[in-house]
Design a protein around this motif. Structure first.
Motif, PDB file in Angstrom:
ATOM      1  N   PRO A  35      13.782 -11.331   0.948  1.00 40.27           N
ATOM      2  CA  PRO A  35      14.308  -9.989   1.214  1.00 40.27           C
ATOM      3  C   PRO A  35      13.463  -9.230   2.232  1.00 40.27           C
ATOM      4  CG  PRO A  35      13.273 -10.066  -0.934  1.00 40.27           C
ATOM      5  CD  PRO A  35      13.283 -11.469  -0.402  1.00 40.27           C
ATOM      6  N   PHE A  36      14.129  -8.431   3.058  1.00 40.32           N
ATOM      7  CA  PHE A  36      13.439  -7.559   4.004  1.00 40.32           C
ATOM      8  C   PHE A  36      12.962  -6.335   3.248  1.00 40.32           C
ATOM      9  CE2 PHE A  36      13.495  -3.982   6.991  1.00 40.32           C
ATOM     10  CZ  PHE A  36      12.539  -4.442   7.882  1.00 40.32           C
ATOM     11  N   CYS A  37      11.672  -6.100   3.261  1.00 43.61           N
ATOM     12  CA  CYS A  37      11.090  -5.009   2.483  1.00 43.61           C
ATOM     13  C   CYS A  37      10.835  -3.771   3.306  1.00 43.61           C
ATOM     14  CB  CYS A  37       9.796  -5.478   1.827  1.00 43.61           C
ATOM     15  SG  CYS A  37      10.056  -6.767   0.604  1.00 43.61           S
ATOM     16  N   GLY A  38      11.060  -3.822   4.594  1.00 42.54           N
ATOM     17  CA  GLY A  38      10.838  -2.643   5.419  1.00 42.54           C
ATOM     18  C   GLY A  38       9.442  -2.604   5.986  1.00 42.54           C
ATOM     19  N   LYS A  39       8.962  -1.424   6.229  1.00 43.65           N
ATOM     20  CA  LYS A  39       7.680  -1.225   6.883  1.00 43.65           C
ATOM     21  C   LYS A  39       6.533  -1.855   6.107  1.00 43.65           C
ATOM     22  CE  LYS A  39       4.911   2.399   8.975  1.00 43.65           C
ATOM     23  NZ  LYS A  39       4.782   3.820   9.222  1.00 43.65           N
ATOM     24  N   ARG A  40       5.780  -2.684   6.777  1.00 50.59           N
ATOM     25  CA  ARG A  40       4.582  -3.340   6.260  1.00 50.59           C
ATOM     26  C   ARG A  40       4.835  -4.233   5.052  1.00 50.59           C
ATOM     27  NH1 ARG A  40      -0.387   0.687   7.614  1.00 50.59           N
ATOM     28  NH2 ARG A  40       0.445   1.318   9.613  1.00 50.59           N
ATOM     29  N   GLY A  41       6.064  -4.652   4.843  1.00 47.15           N
ATOM     30  CA  GLY A  41       6.356  -5.615   3.801  1.00 47.15           C
ATOM     31  C   GLY A  41       6.206  -5.108   2.378  1.00 47.15           C
ATOM     32  N   VAL A  42       6.264  -3.802   2.182  1.00 43.42           N
ATOM     33  CA  VAL A  42       6.101  -3.233   0.849  1.00 43.42           C
ATOM     34  C   VAL A  42       7.473  -2.927   0.260  1.00 43.42           C
ATOM     35  CG1 VAL A  42       5.101  -1.341  -0.486  1.00 43.42           C
ATOM     36  CG2 VAL A  42       3.897  -2.231   1.514  1.00 43.42           C
ATOM     37  N   CYS A  43       7.842  -3.662  -0.793  1.00 50.32           N
ATOM     38  CA  CYS A  43       9.114  -3.396  -1.469  1.00 50.32           C
ATOM     39  C   CYS A  43       8.910  -2.287  -2.488  1.00 50.32           C
ATOM     40  CB  CYS A  43       9.615  -4.648  -2.175  1.00 50.32           C
ATOM     41  SG  CYS A  43      10.086  -5.960  -1.057  1.00 50.32           S
TER      42      CYS A  43
END
Length: 65
Positions: free
Chosen positions: A56-64
């Motif tokens: 899954p794409f978590c957005g900015k800086r890989g933080v889900c």
């Protein structure tokens, strides 16, 4: 875009092209071993039937969140 005399010029002028001085990339693709699959309803939600490929794409800086 303009040509640069060296790739050091690229840092100063990002519009420069010095591709002829850059090395060719080598790709590595590991073998995929499939162990299980998602139920079809879950697969439709996440976009793949293979849990190993569910990234899954978590957005900015890989933080889900």
């Amino acid at each position: 875009m303009t040509n640069c005399s060296s790739c050091d010029d690229y840092k100063a002028k990002p519009s420069c092209q010095c591709l002829e001085e850059m090395p060719v990339a080598m790709a590595y693709v590991p073998w995929q071993n499939f162990h299980q699959t998602y139920e079809l309803s879950k697969a439709l939600q996440v976009g793949t039937i293979f849990p190993e490929l569910h990234k899954p794409f978590c957005g900015k800086r890989g933080v889900c969140k």
